[in-house]
Design an enzyme around this catalytic site. Structure first.
Site, short mmCIF file in Angstrom:
data_model
loop_
_atom_site.label_atom_id
_atom_site.label_comp_id
_atom_site.label_asym_id
_atom_site.label_seq_id
_atom_site.Cartn_x
_atom_site.Cartn_y
_atom_site.Cartn_z
N GLU A 1 0.13 -1.49 6.09
CA GLU A 1 0.90 -0.47 6.47
C GLU A 1 1.17 1.74 6.61
O GLU A 1 1.27 2.32 7.78
CB GLU A 1 2.41 -0.78 6.07
CG GLU A 1 3.40 -0.43 7.44
CD GLU A 1 3.64 1.18 6.80
OE1 GLU A 1 4.80 1.25 8.10
OE2 GLU A 1 3.39 1.62 6.17
N GLU A 2 0.84 1.90 5.79
CA GLU A 2 0.68 3.79 5.27
C GLU A 2 -0.74 3.47 6.49
O GLU A 2 -0.92 4.99 6.27
CB GLU A 2 0.55 3.80 4.07
CG GLU A 2 1.48 3.66 3.79
CD GLU A 2 2.79 4.42 4.17
OE1 GLU A 2 2.65 5.16 4.87
OE2 GLU A 2 3.84 3.41 3.12
N GLU B 1 12.27 -0.99 4.46
CA GLU B 1 11.69 0.36 4.47
C GLU B 1 13.03 0.73 4.00
O GLU B 1 13.77 0.54 4.54
CB GLU B 1 11.19 0.74 5.82
CG GLU B 1 9.59 0.22 6.74
CD GLU B 1 9.04 1.02 5.56
OE1 GLU B 1 8.67 2.11 5.24
OE2 GLU B 1 8.30 0.47 5.67
N HIS C 1 6.99 9.85 0.13
CA HIS C 1 5.77 10.40 0.28
C HIS C 1 5.41 11.82 -0.21
O HIS C 1 5.20 12.89 -0.07
CB HIS C 1 5.90 10.59 1.87
CG HIS C 1 5.19 9.28 2.27
ND1 HIS C 1 4.96 9.61 3.79
CD2 HIS C 1 5.60 8.10 2.53
CE1 HIS C 1 4.78 7.94 4.35
NE2 HIS C 1 4.51 7.49 3.57
N ASP D 1 0.89 -1.24 0.21
CA ASP D 1 0.01 0.11 -0.40
C ASP D 1 0.65 1.38 0.02
O ASP D 1 1.64 1.34 0.30
CB ASP D 1 -0.89 0.09 1.19
CG ASP D 1 -0.52 0.40 2.18
OD1 ASP D 1 0.82 -0.81 2.67
OD2 ASP D 1 -0.72 -0.20 3.14
#
Length: 372
Positions: A131-132, A160, A345, A73
């Site tokens: 996860e997000e 990550e 992001h 995700d």
């Protein structure tokens, strides 16, 4: 063998803004089955935080068992991209697209690495689609299923994006915990010209905010920076200029090191609030506890691979936000290592193709050292 760039592009093309899957785990399943993994798909549709797609893949048997963990995700792309965030495009040596760094690129690199290496023991992938988001039915649900199947890795690497300035310069061996709280102070609504007929909750909330903001939680530890409490929002129910509001609220977040637990911090905030405003309430949600995997076999293994492949000596760090390593560390030593995080992001998120290829080589060396 699987090409990391090709697989990363296919994953990026899936619009998997959390909690949607967008077909990303179908793409991943096809790739994994082509290189001998048995794939289990686990879906949850419970509550407002779903539906969630999870995937567990396993190859081999017996020990040792090395696991890679990640998420398909992504966060919403936002407006203003130079190109469609879900139409992967290579420009100037960079693969652009939402999730290129966080963290479809790392997943693709690990799958490509697994396609290159003959292994002994067991290799697995723990992949969530949550996860997000709230992480309610993601990695924790996968861990519950793994326990029911008597599956327990010996070591876990989370992909990550940990690298700060160049690939391989940082490994995360822990993370601070996180707790969000909402403080609600009740009052009595009334006209501003007749304050004696009302009870304004705002000054009381201001005293609470001032008291909490003055806290010094600790001075940090050998591996962790100091814990910090931040006020993130202040609001009332008021939409008029001549009305004393009937309620006032403040939201806060505490990022805390391993000197604290989430429950202890909630208790302390409730006590501080009650001392100032006995009728006020505090609602809390603990996102995760602080964790640390002490330097040892796992960090040495990954550090050695980075040193040999990339020629870099990584820093062991606990900085940054939370990740699903906070859950996985409950079942096995867990660290994080992945791509440079400069564009995660952000608009026009991108990974250098050279970094994607180098990460694949490094992950392949990690697998060899763990299961070769």
């Amino acid at each position: 063998m699987i090409d990391a760039l090709d697989l990363a592009a296919k994953l990026i093309a899936c619009n998997s803004v959390t909690p949607a899957d967008g077909g990303a785990q179908d793409v991943l399943q096809t790739a994994l089955e082509s290189i001998g993994f048995r794939v289990h798909r686990l879906h949850s549709s419970e509550g407002p935080d779903g539906p969630i797609a999870n995937l567990f893949a396993i190859r081999g048997s017996g020990g040792p068992h090395f696991a890679f963990a990640g998420h398909t995700d992504v966060v919403p792309p936002g407006a203003g991209w130079a190109s469609d965030p879900f139409a992967p495009e290579v420009r100037g040596g960079l693969l652009h697209g939402r999730g290129a760094v966080d963290m479809k690129g790392a997943i693709a690199a690990f799958v490509a690495a697994a396609s290159q290496v003959e292994t002994k023991g067991t290799l697995s992938l723990i992949i969530t689609g949550d996860e997000e988001g709230p992480a309610t039915f993601g990695t924790v649900a996968l861990m519950d299923w793994m326990e029911s199947e008597s599956i327990r890795p010996d070591l876990i690497l989370v992909g990550e994006p940990t690298s700060a300035h160049k690939l391989g310069d940082t490994i995360k061996i822990g993370r601070r915990g996180s707790v969000n709280m909402t403080v609600t102070v009740p009052g009595r609504q009334g006209h501003v010209a007749y304050p004696h007929l009302a009870d304004n909750p705002v000054p009381t909330l201001a005293r609470i905010v001032s008291a909490l903001s003055a806290w010094t939680l600790d001075s940090g530890t050998e591996w962790f920076q100091p814990s910090n409490l931040e006020i993130t929002d202040i609001a009332t129910s008021n939409e008029a200029t001549n009305v004393i509001p009937g309620v006032a609220r403040a939201r806060l977040n505490i990022r805390f090191n391993d000197l604290h637990t989430g429950a202890d911090l909630v208790r302390d905030v409730k006590a501080a609030v009650a001392e100032i405003a006995p009728r006020a309430t505090v609602e809390a949600r603990i996102s995760g506890e602080a964790f640390r995997t002490d330097p040892g076999a796992l960090s040495d293994l990954v550090t050695g691979a980075i040193r040999d492949v990339l020629g870099v000596e990584p820093e062991l760090s606990t900085s940054g936000g939370t990740s699903d390593a906070r859950f996985l560390s409950r079942i096995a030593p867990t660290i994080e290592f992945g791509l440079p995080n400069a564009t995660m992001h952000k608009l026009d998120e991108a990974v250098a193709v050279a970094d994607l290829e180098a990460l694949t080589e490094t992950y392949a060396e990690v697998i060899r050292r763990a299961l070769g």
